[in-house]
Motif scaffolding. Sequence first.
Motif, PDB file in Angstrom:
ATOM      1  N   SER A  71       5.738   3.139  -8.720  1.00 29.63           N
ATOM      2  CA  SER A  71       4.408   3.459  -8.211  1.00 29.63           C
ATOM      3  C   SER A  71       3.363   2.872  -9.146  1.00 29.63           C
ATOM      4  O   SER A  71       3.440   3.037 -10.371  1.00 29.63           O
ATOM      5  CB  SER A  71       4.246   4.981  -8.112  1.00 29.63           C
ATOM      6  OG  SER A  71       2.931   5.315  -7.744  1.00 29.63           O
ATOM      7  N   THR A 131      -0.250   3.268 -10.133  1.00 30.18           N
ATOM      8  CA  THR A 131      -1.420   4.134 -10.034  1.00 30.18           C
ATOM      9  C   THR A 131      -2.667   3.354 -10.411  1.00 30.18           C
ATOM     10  O   THR A 131      -2.649   2.483 -11.280  1.00 30.18           O
ATOM     11  CB  THR A 131      -1.279   5.337 -10.973  1.00 30.18           C
ATOM     12  OG1 THR A 131      -1.076   4.869 -12.311  1.00 30.18           O
ATOM     13  CG2 THR A 131      -0.088   6.193 -10.577  1.00 30.18           C
ATOM     14  N   GLU A 143      -7.707   4.710  -7.086  1.00 35.42           N
ATOM     15  CA  GLU A 143      -7.722   5.264  -5.729  1.00 35.42           C
ATOM     16  C   GLU A 143      -6.891   6.531  -5.674  1.00 35.42           C
ATOM     17  O   GLU A 143      -6.065   6.811  -6.543  1.00 35.42           O
ATOM     18  CB  GLU A 143      -7.195   4.223  -4.735  1.00 35.42           C
ATOM     19  CG  GLU A 143      -8.053   2.972  -4.665  1.00 35.42           C
ATOM     20  CD  GLU A 143      -7.499   1.987  -3.646  1.00 35.42           C
ATOM     21  OE1 GLU A 143      -6.452   2.299  -3.064  1.00 35.42           O
ATOM     22  OE2 GLU A 143      -8.124   0.933  -3.466  1.00 35.42           O
ATOM     23  N   ARG A 151       7.673   7.884  -3.307  1.00 34.61           N
ATOM     24  CA  ARG A 151       6.501   8.758  -3.303  1.00 34.61           C
ATOM     25  C   ARG A 151       6.739  10.046  -4.080  1.00 34.61           C
ATOM     26  O   ARG A 151       5.838  10.596  -4.697  1.00 34.61           O
ATOM     27  CB  ARG A 151       6.110   9.087  -1.865  1.00 34.61           C
ATOM     28  CG  ARG A 151       5.540   7.913  -1.081  1.00 34.61           C
ATOM     29  CD  ARG A 151       5.412   8.247   0.382  1.00 34.61           C
ATOM     30  NE  ARG A 151       4.805   7.145   1.128  1.00 34.61           N
ATOM     31  CZ  ARG A 151       4.746   7.100   2.454  1.00 34.61           C
ATOM     32  NH1 ARG A 151       5.269   8.100   3.176  1.00 34.61           N
ATOM     33  NH2 ARG A 151       4.180   6.070   3.063  1.00 34.61           N
ATOM     34  N   GLN A 195      -4.561   7.285  -3.429  1.00 35.59           N
ATOM     35  CA  GLN A 195      -3.178   6.960  -3.114  1.00 35.59           C
ATOM     36  C   GLN A 195      -2.777   5.699  -3.871  1.00 35.59           C
ATOM     37  O   GLN A 195      -3.467   4.690  -3.830  1.00 35.59           O
ATOM     38  CB  GLN A 195      -3.005   6.747  -1.612  1.00 35.59           C
ATOM     39  CG  GLN A 195      -3.193   8.017  -0.800  1.00 35.59           C
ATOM     40  CD  GLN A 195      -2.940   7.791   0.676  1.00 35.59           C
ATOM     41  OE1 GLN A 195      -3.093   6.676   1.170  1.00 35.59           O
ATOM     42  NE2 GLN A 195      -2.548   8.825   1.377  1.00 35.59           N
ATOM     43  N   PRO A 196      -1.621   5.749  -4.580  1.00 34.09           N
ATOM     44  CA  PRO A 196      -1.214   4.583  -5.368  1.00 34.09           C
ATOM     45  C   PRO A 196      -0.632   3.498  -4.479  1.00 34.09           C
ATOM     46  O   PRO A 196      -0.332   3.708  -3.303  1.00 34.09           O
ATOM     47  CB  PRO A 196      -0.151   5.168  -6.301  1.00 34.09           C
ATOM     48  CG  PRO A 196       0.441   6.303  -5.516  1.00 34.09           C
ATOM     49  CD  PRO A 196      -0.699   6.884  -4.723  1.00 34.09           C
ATOM     50  N   SER A 197      -0.456   2.339  -5.077  1.00 34.45           N
ATOM     51  CA  SER A 197       0.278   1.256  -4.449  1.00 34.45           C
ATOM     52  C   SER A 197       1.694   1.241  -5.019  1.00 34.45           C
ATOM     53  O   SER A 197       2.001   1.949  -5.982  1.00 34.45           O
ATOM     54  CB  SER A 197      -0.420  -0.087  -4.706  1.00 34.45           C
ATOM     55  OG  SER A 197      -1.738  -0.060  -4.237  1.00 34.45           O
ATOM     56  N   PHE A 198       2.575   0.434  -4.423  1.00 34.52           N
ATOM     57  CA  PHE A 198       3.954   0.352  -4.872  1.00 34.52           C
ATOM     58  C   PHE A 198       4.317  -1.090  -5.166  1.00 34.52           C
ATOM     59  O   PHE A 198       3.924  -2.006  -4.432  1.00 34.52           O
ATOM     60  CB  PHE A 198       4.916   0.915  -3.817  1.00 34.52           C
ATOM     61  CG  PHE A 198       4.682   2.363  -3.496  1.00 34.52           C
ATOM     62  CD1 PHE A 198       4.635   3.307  -4.504  1.00 34.52           C
ATOM     63  CD2 PHE A 198       4.495   2.783  -2.191  1.00 34.52           C
ATOM     64  CE1 PHE A 198       4.415   4.647  -4.222  1.00 34.52           C
ATOM     65  CE2 PHE A 198       4.273   4.114  -1.894  1.00 34.52           C
ATOM     66  CZ  PHE A 198       4.232   5.054  -2.914  1.00 34.52           C
ATOM     67  N   ARG A 246       0.847  -1.192   0.000  1.00 32.52           N
ATOM     68  CA  ARG A 246       0.000   0.000   0.000  1.00 32.52           C
ATOM     69  C   ARG A 246       0.883   1.242   0.000  1.00 32.52           C
ATOM     70  O   ARG A 246       2.098   1.165   0.024  1.00 32.52           O
ATOM     71  CB  ARG A 246      -0.901   0.014   1.246  1.00 32.52           C
ATOM     72  CG  ARG A 246      -1.899  -1.125   1.330  1.00 32.52           C
ATOM     73  CD  ARG A 246      -2.900  -0.839   2.469  1.00 32.52           C
ATOM     74  NE  ARG A 246      -3.838  -1.924   2.650  1.00 32.52           N
ATOM     75  CZ  ARG A 246      -3.707  -2.882   3.547  1.00 32.52           C
ATOM     76  NH1 ARG A 246      -2.665  -2.863   4.367  1.00 32.52           N
ATOM     77  NH2 ARG A 246      -4.599  -3.846   3.655  1.00 32.52           N
ATOM     78  N   TYR A 247       0.216   2.413   0.028  1.00 35.32           N
ATOM     79  CA  TYR A 247       0.953   3.669   0.018  1.00 35.32           C
ATOM     80  C   TYR A 247       1.801   3.825   1.275  1.00 35.32           C
ATOM     81  O   TYR A 247       2.861   4.454   1.238  1.00 35.32           O
ATOM     82  CB  TYR A 247      -0.043   4.831  -0.086  1.00 35.32           C
ATOM     83  CG  TYR A 247       0.601   6.187  -0.285  1.00 35.32           C
ATOM     84  CD1 TYR A 247       1.081   6.564  -1.536  1.00 35.32           C
ATOM     85  CD2 TYR A 247       0.703   7.088   0.773  1.00 35.32           C
ATOM     86  CE1 TYR A 247       1.672   7.804  -1.721  1.00 35.32           C
ATOM     87  CE2 TYR A 247       1.289   8.330   0.590  1.00 35.32           C
ATOM     88  CZ  TYR A 247       1.773   8.687  -0.661  1.00 35.32           C
ATOM     89  OH  TYR A 247       2.356   9.909  -0.839  1.00 35.32           O
ATOM     90  N   ASP A 248       1.349   3.255   2.410  1.00 36.53           N
ATOM     91  CA  ASP A 248       2.095   3.371   3.659  1.00 36.53           C
ATOM     92  C   ASP A 248       3.141   2.283   3.829  1.00 36.53           C
ATOM     93  O   ASP A 248       3.787   2.203   4.879  1.00 36.53           O
ATOM     94  CB  ASP A 248       1.144   3.341   4.859  1.00 36.53           C
ATOM     95  CG  ASP A 248       0.315   2.063   4.921  1.00 36.53           C
ATOM     96  OD1 ASP A 248       0.463   1.216   4.018  1.00 36.53           O
ATOM     97  OD2 ASP A 248      -0.489   1.929   5.860  1.00 36.53           O
TER      98      ASP A 248
END
Length: 477
Positions: A368, A370, A373, A340, A375-378, A292-294
Motif C-alpha cells: 500500500s 500511503t 489522500e 487493503r 484512500q491509498p494507492s497500491f 488506485r484504491y479500487d
Amino acid sequence: MQVFKSPTETLGDLGAQAAAKLIAAATDIALVVDRQGVILDIAFNKDDLALELDGQGRWLGSKLVDIVTSDTQLKIRELLQVAIDRGSTGWRQVNHPSPTGEDVPVQYAAIDYGRDNRLIVVGRDLRQLAQMQRRLVSAQQSMERDYIKLRQAETRYRLLFQVAAEAVVIVDSTTETVIDANPAALALFEQNAPQMLSSPFPSHFTGSSAQAIINLLSEVRASGRDNRVRVHLANGPRDCDVAVSLFRQDNASLFLIRLSSYSTLPEAGGMKATGMLANYFESAADALVITRYDGRILKTNLAFLEMAQLGTAEQSRGESLDRWLGRTGVDFSVALANLRQSGSIKMFTTALRGEFGGLTEVEVSAVSLTDSEDQPSFGFAIRNIEKRLPAVAPSKRELPRSVAQLTELIGRVPLRDLVRETTDVIEKLSIEAALELTGDNRASAADMLGLSRQSLYVKLRRYGLAEHAPEGETSNE
C-alpha cells in the motif's frame, strides 16, 4: 358594465348615423351580426387594419366564426351565446389570420341592442400590445441567455480557482482580511478553510514579513499598480514570493494575491534520485503497476505492457488490473482484499492473461502506497516464474496430484478442469494396471475394465499407450 343613468335626456333622439359614427370612433372594429353570427355590416377605425384583415372585402356576409383562427372559434361561439342570453359580454381575445402569415390579435365584446335580433360586436386592435409582449419575451430570453453565460463563466473561473496549483488568496482591501483561498493556499499555510477565512492576511507571516505585507498592500491600494515582495511564512522557515493585484467587484476593492513557495522546488540531489527511480520503474525486468484504491491502473512499466501484450500504456490506464491479472477474477479480488486489510502481500501465485490469449504463470507482491489522500494507492510487482518451473519429463506412470496440490488450484482453475484432469489420471492408471495384471493381453484387460476392445484401443492412443495397441488397429478409431 356601467351605463348612462339618463341616456334619453343626455343623448336625446340619437339617430342611426350618429350612433354608427360614435361606435366606429370608439372602437377599432365594429361589426353588426345576426344571431347566427353572420356579418351584416362592418366599420374599421384604422385603414391599415382594414387592409390587413379585409383587404379583399370577404368579411361581409361571412360568419364571424369562420374568419378567426381555428383555436379561437370556440371563444366566438361563447361570445355570441352570452350576448344573446345576457344582453352583453366581457372581452375575449381572438386571432384573425392575415395574408402576411402572422395572426392579428383582436379583443371583442358583443352587445344585443334589442332590434331585429341583431348584435353589435366591437373590437380592439391588440397588435401593438402583442408586439410589446414579443419584445418583452425577447428581452427576457436575452437576459436569461446572458445570465446562463455569466453563470457558466463563473463556474469555469471557480473551477480554475480550485484546481490551480498556484496558491491564490482574495483579501478585502479595506480590512485586509481573507475572503477566499484556494486549496493550494490552504496547503501552503497548513490551515483549513474555517481557520483561514476572515483572518488578517498579514498574520500568516513572521514579524518583519508581516510589516512588509502591510506596506505592500498599502502601496498597491494607493497606486493601483501590481507589486510583489519576498517574505517568510509564519508556519516554518520558508521563503514565499507574494504578488498583489487590485481589482473591483460589487462596488468594493479587493486584492488578488498569488503566492509561490520556494521550498516546493526539490533539491538537486532529490531531483537526481527521483529521475533514477523513474528510470528504474520504466526499465525494471519485473512488471510494475501502480493502481488506485479500487484497483484501476494509474501507471505501468514496459515489462507489464509486454506480458499483457499491450502496445502503449494508454491502453491500460484507467482499466481494472483484474482484466489481465488472475485466472478466474477471484485471484485479484482476494489479493486486493488482503492488500487493503494488511497493507502488503508477498509471492502470491497466479496467472497473467495477455490481450491476445497468452497465459503466464506469475508471482505477485504488492504494498500500500500511503499519501495525503484518504484512500491509498497500491504498488504491484509481478514476476514471471515460468522459467523457474522444472522441465522434467513426465514419467511413464505419473502419480495423481495430492490433495494439497489440488487445493492450491481451487480458484485458479475451473472445477470442471480439475475433475477432468483427475478422471484422466485415474483412467490411465487403471488401464496400465489392467495391462500389467493380464500380461499385456488387451482382450483380457478390456474385459477386466468392462470396456470393448475398440474403446480400449482408443483410450490407449489417447493416453500415449499406443505401443500396447495392435499395429493393424492403431489408426482405427
